[in-house]
Design a protein around this motif. Sequence first.
Motif, mmCIF file in Angstrom:
data_model
loop_
_atom_site.group_PDB
_atom_site.id
_atom_site.type_symbol
_atom_site.label_atom_id
_atom_site.label_comp_id
_atom_site.label_asym_id
_atom_site.label_seq_id
_atom_site.Cartn_x
_atom_site.Cartn_y
_atom_site.Cartn_z
ATOM 1 N N LEU A 53 0.903 -1.162 0.136
ATOM 2 C CA LEU A 53 -0.185 0.094 0.076
ATOM 3 C C LEU A 53 1.013 1.408 -0.081
ATOM 4 O O LEU A 53 0.450 2.217 -0.724
ATOM 5 C CB LEU A 53 -0.898 -0.049 1.259
ATOM 6 N N ASP A 54 1.772 1.073 0.860
ATOM 7 C CA ASP A 54 2.805 2.440 0.768
ATOM 8 C C ASP A 54 3.316 2.496 -0.572
ATOM 9 O O ASP A 54 3.726 3.695 -1.277
ATOM 10 C CB ASP A 54 4.045 2.063 1.719
ATOM 11 N N GLN A 55 3.964 1.604 -1.425
ATOM 12 C CA GLN A 55 4.459 1.482 -2.722
ATOM 13 C C GLN A 55 3.483 2.370 -3.776
ATOM 14 O O GLN A 55 3.984 2.850 -4.682
ATOM 15 C CB GLN A 55 4.884 0.314 -3.104
ATOM 16 N N ILE A 56 2.336 1.968 -3.429
ATOM 17 C CA ILE A 56 1.153 2.583 -4.528
ATOM 18 C C ILE A 56 0.613 3.849 -4.053
ATOM 19 O O ILE A 56 -0.384 4.394 -4.743
ATOM 20 C CB ILE A 56 0.271 1.619 -4.600
ATOM 21 N N GLY A 57 1.166 4.330 -2.867
ATOM 22 C CA GLY A 57 0.720 5.729 -2.619
ATOM 23 C C GLY A 57 -0.238 6.066 -1.297
ATOM 24 O O GLY A 57 -0.936 6.993 -1.140
ATOM 25 N N TYR A 58 -0.363 4.733 -0.350
ATOM 26 C CA TYR A 58 -1.189 4.956 0.756
ATOM 27 C C TYR A 58 -0.560 4.514 2.065
ATOM 28 O O TYR A 58 0.201 3.665 2.178
ATOM 29 C CB TYR A 58 -2.299 4.133 0.302
ATOM 30 N N ASP A 59 -0.929 5.296 3.271
ATOM 31 C CA ASP A 59 -0.571 4.553 4.303
ATOM 32 C C ASP A 59 -1.554 3.722 4.371
ATOM 33 O O ASP A 59 -2.712 3.273 3.922
ATOM 34 C CB ASP A 59 -1.063 5.909 5.317
#
Length: 203
Positions: A137-143
């Motif tokens: 999720l962090d890699q695709i832009g989300y916490d």
Amino acid sequence: MLSNSRGPETIRRIGQQIGCEVGTVDDVAAFGKMIAAAIHLQMPPAIPAAPLAGKIVLNPQNYFPHFGPVPALESGELTTAEVLAKRLPGSKVAKALNSILVEDVVPDARPTGAKDRRALPMAGDDADAKASVATFLDQIGYDSVDAGGLAETGSCLRNDWPRPPATASCQTATGDSIAASEPDQSAPFGGIGGSYGVGLPRM
């Protein structure tokens, strides 16, 4: 890599449009460490258990009874993630991505540390699998916010019938304010749908 129940030739054009490889379900299972099973829960034959053994399988499905009732969901006995986990006993099922509309995934992504970055809830019974999902999720832009185990997903993940829907803040807030959010019954339900399975590259 993208797959569906009808064979790679039926989605080759889609793969070309989005710059994604296509293959069979077995190809997807071999390709990725993490698989997104983005199909309706009423389509169990489309999710073979054997090729997905040992894999992290994301459960982005929401339950839509008009596709056919699922008794365990109607009664509240199980959550959608638990239904999938029972069908894939050798997989590490994690609930994620059902609390965001598919058309928002790309435009709402933000770099790490951005003040307006969205926090998406996720859940699972395997700690290592949840850590991998948080990294993804962090890699695709989300916490990410840990919503607990699969049995608890209805308390925070929206539209997991018949459990309470998630709050509006649960869908959009940063992690430190998620627990204090208030219900918004007018907020649209969202989820990633379609009869596809997506294999995410090994990380």
